[in-house]
Design a protein around this motif. Structure first.
Motif, PDB file in Angstrom:
ATOM      1  N   SER A 209       0.759  -1.033  -0.050  1.00  0.00           N
ATOM      2  CA  SER A 209      -0.037  -0.100   0.126  1.00  0.00           C
ATOM      3  C   SER A 209       0.870   1.151  -0.058  1.00  0.00           C
ATOM      4  N   ALA A 210       0.487   2.171  -0.853  1.00  0.00           N
ATOM      5  CA  ALA A 210       1.247   3.400  -0.657  1.00  0.00           C
ATOM      6  C   ALA A 210       0.123   4.623  -0.367  1.00  0.00           C
ATOM      7  N   THR A 211       0.483   5.235   0.773  1.00  0.00           N
ATOM      8  CA  THR A 211      -0.449   6.385   1.212  1.00  0.00           C
ATOM      9  C   THR A 211       0.354   7.700   0.757  1.00  0.00           C
ATOM     10  N   LEU A 212      -0.373   8.353   0.035  1.00  0.00           N
ATOM     11  CA  LEU A 212       0.077   9.712  -0.359  1.00  0.00           C
ATOM     12  C   LEU A 212      -0.191  10.710   0.527  1.00  0.00           C
ATOM     13  N   SER A 213       0.587  11.618   1.145  1.00  0.00           N
ATOM     14  CA  SER A 213       0.105  12.714   1.903  1.00  0.00           C
ATOM     15  C   SER A 213       0.422  13.763   0.937  1.00  0.00           C
ATOM     16  N   LEU A 214      -0.540  14.550   0.681  1.00  0.00           N
ATOM     17  CA  LEU A 214      -0.673  15.897  -0.041  1.00  0.00           C
ATOM     18  C   LEU A 214      -1.238  17.019   0.667  1.00  0.00           C
ATOM     19  N   THR A 215      -0.291  18.179   0.361  1.00  0.00           N
ATOM     20  CA  THR A 215      -0.786  19.409   0.948  1.00  0.00           C
ATOM     21  C   THR A 215      -1.935  19.981   0.427  1.00  0.00           C
TER      22      THR A 215
ATOM     23  N   GLU B 243      10.874   9.354  -4.967  1.00  0.00           N
ATOM     24  CA  GLU B 243      11.396  10.104  -6.152  1.00  0.00           C
ATOM     25  C   GLU B 243      10.400  10.533  -7.019  1.00  0.00           C
ATOM     26  N   ILE B 244       9.795   9.174  -7.682  1.00  0.00           N
ATOM     27  CA  ILE B 244       8.849   9.303  -8.374  1.00  0.00           C
ATOM     28  C   ILE B 244       7.540  10.004  -8.313  1.00  0.00           C
ATOM     29  N   LEU B 245       7.046   9.778  -6.918  1.00  0.00           N
ATOM     30  CA  LEU B 245       5.978  10.496  -6.637  1.00  0.00           C
ATOM     31  C   LEU B 245       5.905  11.828  -6.050  1.00  0.00           C
ATOM     32  N   SER B 246       7.414  12.298  -5.894  1.00  0.00           N
ATOM     33  CA  SER B 246       7.444  13.617  -5.467  1.00  0.00           C
ATOM     34  C   SER B 246       7.127  14.659  -6.341  1.00  0.00           C
ATOM     35  N   ALA B 247       6.962  14.203  -7.928  1.00  0.00           N
ATOM     36  CA  ALA B 247       6.589  15.080  -8.850  1.00  0.00           C
ATOM     37  C   ALA B 247       5.150  15.298  -8.906  1.00  0.00           C
ATOM     38  N   THR B 248       4.487  14.566  -7.941  1.00  0.00           N
ATOM     39  CA  THR B 248       2.816  14.607  -8.017  1.00  0.00           C
ATOM     40  C   THR B 248       2.442  16.248  -7.281  1.00  0.00           C
ATOM     41  N   PRO B 249       1.660  16.807  -7.804  1.00  0.00           N
ATOM     42  CA  PRO B 249       1.109  18.079  -7.515  1.00  0.00           C
ATOM     43  C   PRO B 249       0.857  18.018  -6.063  1.00  0.00           C
ATOM     44  N   GLN B 250       1.454  19.168  -5.302  1.00  0.00           N
ATOM     45  CA  GLN B 250       1.045  19.194  -3.748  1.00  0.00           C
ATOM     46  C   GLN B 250       1.523  18.111  -2.793  1.00  0.00           C
ATOM     47  N   PHE B 251       2.653  17.440  -3.487  1.00  0.00           N
ATOM     48  CA  PHE B 251       3.229  16.255  -2.731  1.00  0.00           C
ATOM     49  C   PHE B 251       3.733  16.903  -1.361  1.00  0.00           C
ATOM     50  N   SER B 252       3.686  15.738  -0.340  1.00  0.00           N
ATOM     51  CA  SER B 252       4.116  16.355   1.047  1.00  0.00           C
ATOM     52  C   SER B 252       5.014  15.156   1.255  1.00  0.00           C
ATOM     53  N   ASP B 253       4.432  13.790   1.585  1.00  0.00           N
ATOM     54  CA  ASP B 253       5.100  12.635   1.671  1.00  0.00           C
ATOM     55  C   ASP B 253       4.288  11.352   1.094  1.00  0.00           C
ATOM     56  N   VAL B 254       5.126  10.267   1.478  1.00  0.00           N
ATOM     57  CA  VAL B 254       4.542   8.983   1.005  1.00  0.00           C
ATOM     58  C   VAL B 254       4.968   7.942   2.023  1.00  0.00           C
ATOM     59  N   ASN B 255       3.931   6.984   2.460  1.00  0.00           N
ATOM     60  CA  ASN B 255       4.348   5.994   3.408  1.00  0.00           C
ATOM     61  C   ASN B 255       3.804   4.672   2.729  1.00  0.00           C
ATOM     62  N   PHE B 256       5.056   3.506   2.298  1.00  0.00           N
ATOM     63  CA  PHE B 256       4.829   2.340   1.893  1.00  0.00           C
ATOM     64  C   PHE B 256       4.641   1.522   2.980  1.00  0.00           C
ATOM     65  N   LYS B 257       3.944   0.287   2.800  1.00  0.00           N
ATOM     66  CA  LYS B 257       3.833  -0.811   3.716  1.00  0.00           C
ATOM     67  C   LYS B 257       3.893  -2.216   2.798  1.00  0.00           C
ATOM     68  N   LEU B 258       4.325  -3.067   3.083  1.00  0.00           N
ATOM     69  CA  LEU B 258       4.203  -4.454   2.566  1.00  0.00           C
ATOM     70  C   LEU B 258       3.493  -5.120   3.458  1.00  0.00           C
ATOM     71  N   SER B 259       2.598  -6.197   2.483  1.00  0.00           N
ATOM     72  CA  SER B 259       1.805  -7.038   3.435  1.00  0.00           C
ATOM     73  C   SER B 259       2.058  -8.481   2.722  1.00  0.00           C
ATOM     74  N   PRO B 260       2.514  -9.589   3.318  1.00  0.00           N
ATOM     75  CA  PRO B 260       2.913  -9.505   4.674  1.00  0.00           C
ATOM     76  C   PRO B 260       4.395  -8.581   4.797  1.00  0.00           C
ATOM     77  N   ASN B 261       4.386  -8.286   5.980  1.00  0.00           N
ATOM     78  CA  ASN B 261       5.647  -7.267   6.208  1.00  0.00           C
ATOM     79  C   ASN B 261       6.793  -7.945   6.853  1.00  0.00           C
ATOM     80  N   LEU B 262       7.584  -8.918   6.228  1.00  0.00           N
ATOM     81  CA  LEU B 262       8.403  -9.830   6.778  1.00  0.00           C
ATOM     82  C   LEU B 262       9.817  -9.321   6.952  1.00  0.00           C
ATOM     83  N   PHE B 263      10.577  -9.533   7.925  1.00  0.00           N
ATOM     84  CA  PHE B 263      11.744  -8.844   8.047  1.00  0.00           C
ATOM     85  C   PHE B 263      12.813  -8.922   7.222  1.00  0.00           C
ATOM     86  N   PHE B 264      12.868 -10.007   6.407  1.00  0.00           N
ATOM     87  CA  PHE B 264      14.121 -10.421   5.412  1.00  0.00           C
ATOM     88  C   PHE B 264      13.675  -9.927   4.013  1.00  0.00           C
TER      89      PHE B 264
END
Length: 778
Positions: free
Chosen positions: A426-432, A736-757
């Motif tokens: 999942s990629a959660t885009l935070s936009l200003t 870096e790719i998503l930083s070109a999105t208008p009003q970009f602030s930050d992005v949070n990625f999460k893998l599922s399942p989120n295994l340590f290796f």
């Protein structure tokens, strides 16, 4: 910049090296002696000295005297014969320009270093060091206004995304909040201030509360009421030490979110015991190396971010007073030792970090896949079908790997198939959000329906009655006392007698301080005087009199003369002085006191009334924060106006009325009112419309106010296209790719399942990536 550190930390006798951090504040200087021991910082001693005047105006002699005092106190905990020379300076931002200390202040530091035998190895700027430590503690770049409170001055530093934008220093006046507000108005070209105030160098909770309760001027561009937080008094010291440790490659974790402690020097014999305690067996060291080698791209990215922190002005083993610091872009370089050929051969012959040695290989592979199983969903049929079969496999006897190789290969293939098709992200885009504002005059009517065109919002009356008691002081005053009394003799020289009734007024004409009035206590008849010219005599009569008012002035002496009306033939005098007249001023209850108690009772019960009114509201009801009417419906005073008293008590009941409206009505109203201003290329953020009711006034049961509305707008995004753009990319590349999105602030990625290796790489299948958008909050 990263300074090289000694790699030989397991030597038999680790070398001791002492350093001095010297902080130059506006009103005092602070010295901290610390020791590098095994790659970690250990504070030895601290010293502080107040400056007789500000840092900008103090003489060089005064500065040297205060510095010598602070350093001497800090060095008292050092072993005998040891002094600190290598020094890191903490300076104000105004001392630095283009990452260099200006010539004026560089000369001061150079003279101080020569006089006190110090060897400068670097410098840090206070606000930058504080922002650096805050970022480490909070896990994200800091945006806010740092407020440094001194005894005579206040310094404000605007920090945005961890970087210093501007600093203003102003004289301290009272109240403090007004000083800060005036200083904020001095910042130029600021469209929006970060809604966070960071108070420093103040251990007074009243200051924090004053900022929280302060009503900020509308001319200061805060998006909303700023959050207020207070740093610990030693935060500047920890920030300087943390920056020093970071730049010199020392372990600084003890300085994060912990109070600064001063430790004593460790004896040499204990140092050897500590070294033996921290040395791990060779197998543990190898496991630690393997764990470090499995760092994910995200961890490397975090490491790069630390390396890219703003340049602090460090020069290893150089005197910065004599050497120009290198440019920030050229100060970092990573050195690598050449790997011996025999090590390379070993690594090439042992892929994945182990050799194919029968049972060891089998058990290691089995344990690895069991760890994978524990990280997957328990109810997955895919998980059960693969791992239940593998966990039942036992190691053949005789170390016959020929039977295991196909099984291992199949499992590896299954794993990679699962990795490609089974990993989701999942990629959660935070936009200003882009804020669009509008103010509309509205009327809350208890008789009319909601109408967007006329600005009318239907409402209803709500009320609550509260009982309470209050006490207050009486503030009225009046004079009390007794009236003077005495006896007069009335003389009648007329040829006929005269009679006077009780209460007749007589006036003192002689022998008194003024024309005092008295009244006759009883009726009196005065006989006529003699008409014989040769034997003249007047008729006389004695009668008691009482003063017309209280006071000692009416205690007239004997021999005073009095007149009765306008009769010239009648006169009176007293043979004996009058007595008994007295006067004093006492406190009594006034009408103003009663009115004040009623107001106080209403004020005391208002918070309780608001709570009771809110309890009447349901999920779709909003009650205005102000009362439309307050009435003292029942009052019981224990005193009345004019009573002599020092205190008054009131028991009463107050009725409070307000107006409520439906949230759905005003939400529909705001959306309708804002609809014409919303751009077509933007979309409304979730919970995107907010409003405030301002300037509320009530007249004839109708409430009028200004409705200040804000709409948070986000760009329209094609999430499927975004998923395709970032599929198969590392977290850093995707960001870096998503930083070109208008009003970009930050992005949070999460893998599922989120295994340590698992490496921090997004799935190659775009369909396995879900993209969502949220509004960024400061």
């Amino acid at each position: 910049m990263k300074l090289p550190i000694l790699s030989s930390i397991f030597k038999k006798t680790p070398p001791r090296e002492y350093f001095l951090a010297f902080l130059l504040r506006e009103e005092h200087v602070h010295a901290v002696v610390f020791e590098e021991l095994g790659g970690r910082i250990q504070v030895i001693g601290q010293g502080k000295a107040e400056l007789p005047s500000s840092l900008e105006t103090i003489s060089q002699e005064g500065l040297l005297s205060a510095a010598d005092k602070a350093i001497s106190i800090a060095e008292q905990s050092l072993p005998e014969g040891i002094q600190t020379h290598k020094t890191v300076f903490g300076v104000k931002e105004s001392w630095v320009e283009d990452s260099h200390i200006t010539k004026e202040y560089l000369g001061k530091l150079k003279q101080m270093s020569e006089e006190l035998d110090l060897q400068p190895i670097g410098f840090l700027v206070f606000p930058e060091a504080i922002a650096h430590l805050l970022q480490k503690e909070e896990g994200a770049p800091v945006s806010g206004i740092l407020i440094d409170i001194g005894k005579k001055t206040v310094s404000l530093t605007l920090i945005r995304a961890g970087r210093i934008v501007d600093t203003k220093e102003v004289p301290l006046t009272q109240p403090l909040t007004e000083t800060v507000e005036n200083a904020l108005l001095q910042f130029e070209n600021i469209e929006i201030f970060p809604s966070r105030l960071i108070i420093f160098d103040s251990n007074d909770k009243k200051i924090e509360r004053s900022f929280i309760s302060h009503h900020w001027s509308k001319s200061i561009p805060f998006l909303h009421v700023p959050q207020v937080s207070t740093l610990s008094p030693d935060f500047d010291t920890r920030a300087i030490l943390f920056g020093t440790a970071t730049q010199m490659g020392f372990d600084a974790i003890d300085l994060v979110k912990s109070q600064l402690a001063t430790n004593k020097a460790i004896p040499a014999e204990e140092l050897e015991e500590e070294k033996e305690a921290v040395q791990a067996p060779e197998e543990d060291i190898e496991e630690e190396k393997e764990e470090k080698s499995l760092d994910t791209p995200k961890e490397k990215e975090d490491s790069n971010e630390e390396e890219n922190q703003e340049f602090f002005g460090f020069v290893k083993d150089e005197d910065i007073a004599k050497t120009e610091p290198p440019h920030p872009t050229n100060v970092r370089s990573d050195s690598f030792e050449e790997i011996p050929e025999e090590v390379k051969e070993t690594e090439e012959s042992e892929p994945l970090g182990f050799t194919i040695s029968g049972p060891a290989f089998f058990e290691g592979a089995k344990n690895t896949f069991l760890k994978i199983k524990s990280g997957l969903p328990r109810n997955s049929s895919f998980t059960k079908s693969i791992f239940s079969a593998f966990s039942s496999i036992s190691m053949p006897q005789g170390n016959k790997l020929i039977f295991l190789i196909p099984v291992i290969l199949i499992l590896v293939v299954i794993f990679f198939i699962w990795y490609i098709f089974g990993i989701h992200a999942s990629a959660t885009l935070s936009l200003t959000p882009k804020i669009i504002e509008q103010t509309q005059a509205v009327t809350f009517s208890t008789t009319d329906s909601t109408d967007t065109n006329s600005g009318t919002i239907q409402s209803s009356v709500v009320s609550a009655s509260e009982d309470g008691k209050v006490s207050g002081s009486a503030t009225g005053s009046k004079d009390v006392g007794d009236k003077a009394k005495g006896t007069i003799t009335i003389f009648n020289s007329d040829s006929s007698s005269h009679s006077f009734s009780s209460g007749t007024t007589i006036t003192c004409t002689s022998g008194c301080s003024s024309s005092l009035k008295f009244t006759l206590d009883s009726d009196v008849n005065v006989a006529s005087g003699s008409s014989d010219p040769t034997n003249l005599s007047a008729g006389t009569a004695n009668v008691n009199v009482t003063a017309s008012d209280i006071g000692t002035d009416y205690n007239v002496p004997s021999g005073a003369k009095f007149s009765i009306g306008s009769l010239s033939s009648i006169a009176a005098k007293n043979d004996n002085p009058f007595s008994g007249g007295s006067k004093k001023t006492v406190t009594v209850v006034s009408q103003k006191d009663l009115d004040s108690l009623a107001t106080q009772l209403t004020s005391n019960l208002s918070d309780k009334a608001k709570e009771d009114l809110q309890q009447q509201a349901n999920s779709d009801m909003v009650i205005l924060p102000s009362f439309t009417k307050t009435t003292l419906v029942k009052s019981d005073y224990d005193k009345k106006v004019g009573d002599e008293a020092s205190t008054i008590n009131l028991s009463g009941t107050v009725s409070f009325q307000s107006i409520s409206y439906k949230k759905s009505d005003i939400d529909a109203y705001t959306k309708s009112a804002m609809q014409g201003q919303l751009p077509s290329d933007l979309t409304l953020a979730p919970e995107g419309i907010t409003y405030d009711v301002e300037d509320l006034s009530v007249k004839n049961g109708t409430a009028k106010a200004n409705l200040h509305m804000k709409a948070a707008m986000l760009p329209n995004l094609d999430t499927k296209t975004i998923s395709g753009q970032i599929a198969g990319k590392s977290f850093a590349q995707a960001k870096e790719i998503l930083s070109a999105t208008p009003q970009f602030s930050d992005v949070n990625f999460k893998l599922s399942p989120n295994l340590f290796f698992l490496p921090q790489i997004l799935p190659r299948l775009a369909g396995n990536i879900s993209v969502s958008v949220e509004a960024a909050h400061e």
